[in-house]
Design a protein around this motif. Structure first.
Motif, PDB file in Angstrom:
ATOM      1  N   SER A 264      30.900  42.176  43.431  1.00  0.00           N
ATOM      2  CA  SER A 264      30.533  43.524  43.018  1.00  0.00           C
ATOM      3  C   SER A 264      29.130  43.855  43.512  1.00  0.00           C
ATOM      4  N   GLN A 308      38.840  46.216  38.127  1.00  0.00           N
ATOM      5  CA  GLN A 308      38.211  44.893  38.060  1.00  0.00           C
ATOM      6  C   GLN A 308      37.998  44.469  36.610  1.00  0.00           C
ATOM      7  N   TRP A 314      39.029  38.571  37.367  1.00  0.00           N
ATOM      8  CA  TRP A 314      37.700  39.097  37.652  1.00  0.00           C
ATOM      9  C   TRP A 314      36.749  38.817  36.498  1.00  0.00           C
TER      10      TRP A 314
END
Length: 332
Positions: A264, A308, A314
């Motif tokens: 990210s 996510q 995740w």
């Protein structure tokens, strides 16, 4: 008709003639047998005692005992169990059974001897206790509500569910590195705790690091994570002078590891691309006496970020990224 070899019965009241040959032979035989009987019995006992093992070391099968002759534990044993297994099920056998294996020792690692407090943001119960969480509390520089409900994705996945899941995963990762981990709550209370109590838990634990886990709720198109650092504030019970520098180092470590582990990017809507933001209006930071940061793991109102945040895989990466940052801060 009497056989010549059989002895005649003695006459009533008469004594047996000791000179008769057949009686002498028979008496000698009886005496000999009587003398041999104890020895034979002793030999039989020894034979039975050693009959359990043959010369090849294989134990012979025991003879089945009658049900009434068995102990209660043996009668209740499962078919095919050995006598020792059966005995272990009886109450009387418990006094001689071996002690239970000791609990495994805590993991050793770079965080051995360190205490980390993890603060799952909000509480799912807050939605049903808005009056309680709206009460104002003193954060040193101002007064704010005790807590808030937190945000949700457009599909209704609550921030409080996300933060608790990530916090539990984070605890597991930190304990594997030897840390003692304290959670401020586990949704085991109807609402809260208030931001003042959350800060107090970290202070009283004398935590080496405190991380409050969150997710943002801004408009779609705003993506990425950011870490919130305490500003230097002083007022009332708030005095962050001692924790500003170590908190920044903690935040920088977490930001770098979080980006690397999750893939990210830092937030595109604040922090100038650094993933770091300084704030002076959060009671959880203002009232802390231990190094502390907040992390907003993504934006729940953006579809791509939400995909996510709702993924267990995740979330595991998110927890690992935060843990790696803490290890880097505390473990050198």
């Amino acid at each position: 008709m009497r056989n010549d070899d059989s002895p005649p019965p003695p006459e009533s009241g008469s004594s047996v003639n000791p000179d008769r040959p057949w009686f002498t032979r028979r008496s000698t035989l009886v005496v000999g047998v009587a003398a041999l009987a104890p020895a034979a019995l002793a030999g039989w006992v020894l034979t039975q005692a050693f009959a359990g093992s043959g010369s090849d070391g294989v134990r012979s099968a025991p003879q089945p005992a009658s049900h009434s002759a068995l102990s209660p534990g043996q009668r209740d044993a499962k078919p095919g169990s050995t006598p020792s297994e059966s005995a272990s099920t009886s109450p009387s056998a418990s006094t001689s059974s071996p002690a239970a294996a000791p609990a495994p020792a805590p993991a050793k690692g770079p965080l051995t001897g360190k205490t980390v407090v993890v603060d799952p943001g909000h509480n799912v119960g807050n939605f049903n206790h808005t009056d309680e969480i709206d009460q104002q509390v003193d954060i040193g520089t101002a007064r704010k509500e005790c807590d808030t409900t937190g945000t949700t994705t457009n599909a209704g996945y609550k921030e409080a569910d996300f933060t608790l899941d990530v916090s539990r995963r984070l605890r597991t990762a930190l304990e594997a590195q030897g840390a003692k981990v304290v959670l401020t709550h586990q949704a085991d209370r109807p609402w809260g705790p208030c931001i003042t109590e959350r800060a107090r838990i970290g202070n009283e634990a004398k935590a080496d690091a405190v991380v409050s886990v969150h997710a943002d709720g801004v408009s779609a198109g705003n993506r990425g994570f950011h870490v919130i650092l305490p500003a230097k504030v002083k007022g009332g019970a708030a005095d962050t002078a001692k924790i500003v520098a170590p908190s920044r180092e903690l935040g920088e470590r977490i930001a770098g590891n979080f980006a690397r582990t999750t893939g990210s990017a830092p937030a595109n809507y604040l922090g100038s691309g650094t993933g770091l933001v300084v704030r002076d209006d959060l009671g959880g930071l203002n009232l802390s006496t231990q190094p502390k940061v907040f992390i907003e793991c993504g934006n729940m109102r953006d579809a791509k970020d939400a995909a996510q945040l709702t993924s267990p895989e995740w979330r595991q990466k998110a927890a690992q990224g935060i843990a790696d940052g803490i290890v880097g801060f505390l473990g050198g």
